[in-house]
Structures are given as C-alpha cells and as structure tokens.
Design a protein around this motif. Structure first.
Motif, short mmCIF file in Angstrom:
data_model
loop_
_atom_site.label_atom_id
_atom_site.label_comp_id
_atom_site.label_asym_id
_atom_site.label_seq_id
_atom_site.Cartn_x
_atom_site.Cartn_y
_atom_site.Cartn_z
N GLY A 207 0.78 -1.22 0.00
CA GLY A 207 0.00 0.00 0.00
C GLY A 207 0.81 1.27 0.00
O GLY A 207 0.24 2.37 -0.06
N LEU A 208 2.14 1.15 0.07
CA LEU A 208 3.01 2.32 0.09
C LEU A 208 3.96 2.28 -1.11
O LEU A 208 4.74 1.33 -1.26
N GLY A 209 3.90 3.31 -1.94
CA GLY A 209 4.84 3.42 -3.04
C GLY A 209 6.20 3.89 -2.55
O GLY A 209 6.34 4.38 -1.42
N LEU A 210 7.20 3.74 -3.39
CA LEU A 210 8.55 4.19 -3.05
C LEU A 210 8.52 5.66 -2.64
O LEU A 210 8.01 6.51 -3.37
N THR A 211 9.08 5.96 -1.47
CA THR A 211 9.03 7.31 -0.91
C THR A 211 10.44 7.75 -0.52
O THR A 211 11.08 7.13 0.33
N PHE A 212 10.92 8.81 -1.15
CA PHE A 212 12.23 9.36 -0.82
C PHE A 212 12.08 10.32 0.36
O PHE A 212 11.21 11.20 0.36
N VAL A 213 12.95 10.15 1.36
CA VAL A 213 12.90 10.98 2.56
C VAL A 213 14.31 11.40 2.96
O VAL A 213 15.30 10.80 2.54
N GLY A 214 14.38 12.42 3.81
CA GLY A 214 15.65 12.88 4.36
C GLY A 214 15.58 12.92 5.86
O GLY A 214 15.19 11.96 6.50
N HIS A 215 15.99 14.05 6.45
CA HIS A 215 15.81 14.38 7.87
C HIS A 215 16.74 13.60 8.81
O HIS A 215 17.34 14.17 9.71
N ASN A 216 16.83 12.30 8.64
CA ASN A 216 17.66 11.46 9.50
C ASN A 216 18.99 11.18 8.80
O ASN A 216 19.01 10.61 7.71
N ILE A 217 20.09 11.56 9.45
CA ILE A 217 21.41 11.44 8.83
C ILE A 217 21.84 9.98 8.77
O ILE A 217 21.82 9.27 9.79
N VAL A 218 22.25 9.54 7.59
CA VAL A 218 22.72 8.17 7.38
C VAL A 218 24.04 8.21 6.61
O VAL A 218 24.31 9.14 5.86
N GLN A 219 24.88 7.19 6.81
CA GLN A 219 26.12 7.08 6.06
C GLN A 219 25.88 6.65 4.62
O GLN A 219 26.56 7.09 3.70
#
Length: 263
Positions: A207-219
């Motif tokens: 039920g969820l399409g691919l969603t690009f997000v930021g906010h949380n810092i990742v390596q």
C-alpha cells in the motif's frame, strides 16, 4: 502552505532525487553534472532542508528560481520564518553559540530584504508531500509517513490512498519532524546492496509506493518499509550528498518490489 502537489511523468528526460541540501548547491551541481544532468529536460527533486549549517545557504536558495528544481518543505524551512521574526530581526547583534541559522548573520541588508520579500514566500509555497506519477513514479516527504497519533512497533504508516489528504497540522508536523520510523530500523540486520542498505524482507510495505525521505542522517541510503532515506550530506566521513537518477533506483529495486505482494 500547499500540502500536496502531483507532478506528471517526465516524458522528455530524467528525474533525479537528492537528500537534504543544507547549502550544498555547488556539490549538488557537480554531482548532477557527473550524472549527465540536462536542465532543458531533466528535473531534480529534493527532500528539503535547503538551508542552515552552511554559510552558502543563501546561494542554495537561488535554486528556487530554477524551473527544473522541486522540493518538499523540511523542518528547517518550517523554522526559518519564526527565527527571522523573533530572533534574527529583533536581536541582530546577538547570535547563539550554536546556531544552524548562522548564515543569516553574514548577509548584506539587501539580501535580508530579498529573503524576506521574495524567498520566504517561495519556501512557504513548497508542498509537504509530492508525488510523481507514471511508470517511474515515486513519493517524497521530508521525514516519514508515520501516523502522528500512533506509537506502535512497527509504527503504522499512511498508505498512498490517504497520504494526499493527511493535512491536519499535527500530521504535517510528523511529516516534517518525525524520527519514529527511522528509530525502528533494525540496524544490525541491514545488508549492503551497493546502491543502498536494506533489511531483507522489509524493503517495502503493501500500500506504500517508493518514498524518498531525508531528515535522519545516514552514512548510506537505507531502504526500509518503502522509504529510501537519502540524508547523507551531513554524515561524518561520508561522501557528501546522495544524488540518484530515479530510473536507476527503480531498476535496482524492481525485482524486490515485484516479489512483495500488493506493492
């Protein structure tokens, strides 16, 4: 502030995505150039936080005038008007010891006026949720799609059918500020897929399409429950901004999507 904007498919060129910018306009342009970006037919979608933590934030805001650049509102854009009105404008000689908005204190008066009269309205016009339709379609929000009213584990996520209508003020705060989904990622189970990290079997959610997000810092980018976390630009010792061609991402993940029922 508009809540949701839908973009048509790009039939003339490519779409690119980039994580939180934080003033790194020059780095963005360099990485786009390396990927063969063509401003005449391609588009760029950013997960927000165009500003702060960088003296070059004002230059980054000039991207707002580019017809190929689009973004969702981030928590730093959300904070900026209040900071300008209640701290920067009222106490221009006082600067906090730790201040993400330190770039404001280096602006010329004419730049401050331009920021207030021209750029702030453009920032306020940015959507909280955007979608690109079509075969190479995707969603974008700044933080995550978790339900503001729930704290379960796993955290409930807003499905595609409801996301364009979730415009209550508290839900907007979640879309801009939430770390609930990120905090539930089982990091010890992550596997390296080269383009991204992922937990086997938890890459997508029905039920969820691919969603690009930021906010949380990742390596490195992390794909978890249909969210692809892209905010690598501030990661200590990292490679800077993550800039990806959407077609490349979808080609990489399509076999996994096809194996997930109802995705």
């Amino acid at each position: 502030m508009p809540f949701f904007v839908s973009f048509p498919a790009n039939d003339l060129g490519h779409d690119f995505v980039v994580g939180d910018l934080h003033g790194k306009r020059k780095q963005l342009l360099e990485k786009l150039d390396a990927l063969g970006f063509n401003p005449m037919c391609d588009r760029v979608f950013c997960t927000g936080d165009l500003i702060d933590r960088s003296p070059d934030s004002f230059d980054a805001l000039m991207l707002l005038h580019e017809p190929w650049f689009h973004f969702v509102r981030g928590n730093h854009e959300d904070d900026l008007p209040n900071f300008i009105e209640f701290e920067f404008s009222r106490f221009p000689a006082w600067r906090p010891a730790y201040c993400d908005q330190g770039w404001l204190y280096g602006l010329e008066p004419v730049q401050v006026e331009y920021l207030k009269t021209t750029l702030l309205p453009l920032l306020a016009a940015a959507p909280v949720v955007l979608r690109v339709v079509g075969e190479l379609g995707f969603w974008m929000v700044h933080a995550d799609r978790s339900d503001f009213y729930r704290y379960d584990k796993p955290i409930p996520l807003i499905p595609d059918t409801q996301l364009p209508r979730g415009s209550g003020s508290l839900q907007i705060k979640t879309l801009l500020w939430s770390r609930k989904l990120f905090d539930q990622i089982p990091v010890k189970e992550l596997e390296d897929r080269e383009l991204y990290l992922a937990v086997p079997g938890q890459e997508f959610q029905s039920g969820l399409g691919l969603t690009f997000v930021g906010h949380n810092i990742v390596q490195q980018p992390i794909l978890y429950r249909s969210h692809l976390f892209l905010d690598t630009g501030e990661a200590p010792g990292g490679t800077g901004l993550t800039v990806l061609r959407v077609a490349d991402v979808l080609q990489e993940i399509q076999p996994i999507r096809n194996s997930c029922p109802d995705v």
